[in-house]
Design an enzyme around this catalytic site. Structure first.
Site, short mmCIF file in Angstrom:
data_model
loop_
_atom_site.label_atom_id
_atom_site.label_comp_id
_atom_site.label_asym_id
_atom_site.label_seq_id
_atom_site.Cartn_x
_atom_site.Cartn_y
_atom_site.Cartn_z
N CYS A 186 0.77 -1.32 -0.17
CA CYS A 186 0.12 -0.05 -0.04
C CYS A 186 0.83 1.12 0.05
O CYS A 186 0.15 2.07 -0.29
CB CYS A 186 -0.91 -0.17 1.19
N ASN A 187 2.24 1.22 0.38
CA ASN A 187 3.15 2.42 0.46
C ASN A 187 4.28 2.37 -0.22
O ASN A 187 5.18 2.95 -0.05
CB ASN A 187 3.05 3.00 1.85
N MET A 237 -4.57 -7.53 4.58
CA MET A 237 -4.61 -6.60 5.41
C MET A 237 -5.99 -6.40 6.02
O MET A 237 -6.15 -6.16 7.18
CB MET A 237 -4.45 -5.35 4.57
N ALA A 291 -11.48 -9.01 2.48
CA ALA A 291 -11.19 -10.21 3.09
C ALA A 291 -9.58 -10.67 2.77
O ALA A 291 -9.43 -11.92 2.81
CB ALA A 291 -12.02 -11.29 2.88
#
Length: 448
Positions: A50-51, A193, A190
């Protein structure tokens, strides 16, 4: 292996750029295959979280490799190359290994010390293995990175102090909307994360917990594990008014929860606390406009990147930094020693051929020599050759483990006039020194 890393992360790019560059669906797999298919790349792996988006590759040319991998990142992310370049960083050889080991230890995470990155690295390696883009070099590198990360967490206090992104996010939610314990919560998604978020909520003492997912079967499996309920994804907007906290992390390319839906839910609620949202998706699941809605609280990756995470003490960070430096040096020494091994093998093979030819020549000149004498002479000749080669081969292996050790292998090949083709046949890789440019930002800044 000549390791090259080209990537961008929360340290070099704002969340708005990371969001636009996010790789979803089948895009990561296509990028991985396209990277491995380029002329300069023999192996490739992709770390996509995500980053951060990072391409790891074994390349035979530095500058061409940087250009090709940067272009591929731009093409597959949809962000213009010129704009993307301002946020890219590049690491090469030992600096690339140092970066990966630091990432594995959580030193480069948004929340320093978090351990979730180890699972993401494991997934990255598994995907490269499944897609047959990782060979021996990247397999060994990533396996060692995982070992280094585990060592850092077991030998220092960084594991106790480091938080997951979920935990840090929930702390920010609690600061604005009260403690999680006893709240009614909805988790949208689901995947790994979302599953971590749901499990964290249960440990924190959440009241009622609901799971919604595009694939109902996955939602039901997760709910069964946590004694939670499920709702269809289509009913999420109607469910918002019934909960106090929503955590969302799906792989959707667009917004999942709109500002209008949140406004309607807030109007229908009677609870005194704000309707809280923790959006851990990239690109975002919750409309950014929710930040301005009365009665709602939105914590997303952008706000988390601006918050001050509780970080481990300086002693723990220094200890992990020392472990990384030690492991990078050991890995580099092992790699350099492995590079000279084919030269040593080729040298001994050449010596064996010379001995064999001379013994055959001796036999032709002295045909009447008895078997016992012939065997004794052959053993003596081989012993002399072994003794002559022992010291230089042992010493060159020691020297090769040091920085710049490739030059000793080159000297050995020159001194003994070894056929480069013979060395290549042993190693399966080209011989000869390669330039090692420094790591740094493509925008001309310092190394990240």
């Amino acid at each position: 292996m000549s390791l090259l890393v080209v990537g961008l992360s929360h340290r070099t790019a704002p969340v708005t750029v990371l969001e636009r560059a996010a790789l979803t669906g089948q895009t990561p797999t296509r990028l991985l295959h396209d990277a491995a298919a380029t002329a300069t790349v023999s192996e490739a792996a992709l770390l996509n979280t995500c980053n951060r988006i990072e391409l790891y590759a074994d390349v035979d040319k530095f500058h061409a490799g940087v250009a090709e991998l940067s272009q591929l990142l731009a093409e597959h992310s949809g962000v213009d190359l010129e704009e993307l370049t301002a946020h890219l960083y590049v690491h090469y050889e030992d600096r690339a290994v140092h970066h990966l080991f630091s990432v594995a230890c959580g030193l480069d995470s948004m929340v320093v010390g978090e351990g979730q990155i180890l699972g993401q690295l494991r997934d990255s390696l598994a995907r490269a293995q499944e897609e047959h883009t990782a060979g021996r070099g990247l397999n060994e590198l990533f396996q060692q990175a995982l070992r280094v990360g585990k060592r850092a967490h077991s030998e220092t206090g960084i594991d106790r102090a480091g938080q997951s992104l979920v935990t840090f996010g929930l702390e920010q939610v609690a600061a604005g909307a009260g403690e999680v314990a006893g709240k009614r919560a909805l988790v949208v998604g689901a995947g790994s994360m979302s599953s971590l978020a749901a499990a964290t909520l249960v440990r924190a003492g959440v009241g009622d917990l609901l799971i919604a997912n595009r694939t109902p079967e996955r939602a039901e499996r997760l709910a069964a594990q946590l004694d939670a309920g499920t709702v269809p994804l289509a009913e999420v907007p109607a469910t918002l008014a019934e909960v106090d906290l929503v955590i969302s992390c799906t792989g959707s390319p667009g917004v999942v929860i709109t500002a209008d839906q949140v406004a309607a839910a807030v109007a229908a609620r009677t609870a005194p606390t704000p309707l809280a949202f923790l959006d851990l998706a990239m690109p975002r699941d919750v409309d950014h406009a929710v930040h301005g809605l009365p009665g709602a609280l939105l914590v997303d990756l952008e706000s988390l990147s601006q918050a001050d995470a509780a970080t481990p003490g300086a002693g723990d960070v220094n200890a992990v930094t020392g472990i990384v430096a030690e492991e990078v040096a050991a890995f580099g020494a092992a790699q350099r020693a492995a590079r000279i091994a084919p030269t040593v093998v080729a040298l001994r093979a050449m010596a064996s051929e010379v001995v064999g030819a001379e013994l055959a020549r001796l036999q032709a000149r002295l045909p009447d020599l008895d078997d016992r004498s012939r065997a004794e002479m052959a053993q003596t000749v081989r012993r002399v050759v072994d003794k002559l080669l022992h010291a230089p081969t042992v010493r060159v292996k020691q020297l090769a483990a040091e920085p710049g050790g490739a030059s000793y292998a080159e000297a050995l090949r020159e001194l003994f006039d070894l056929d480069p083709g013979a060395v290549h046949a042993v190693s399966g890789t080209p011989v000869g020194p390669q330039a090692q440019p420094a790591s740094g930002s493509l925008a001309g800044g310092a190394a990240r």
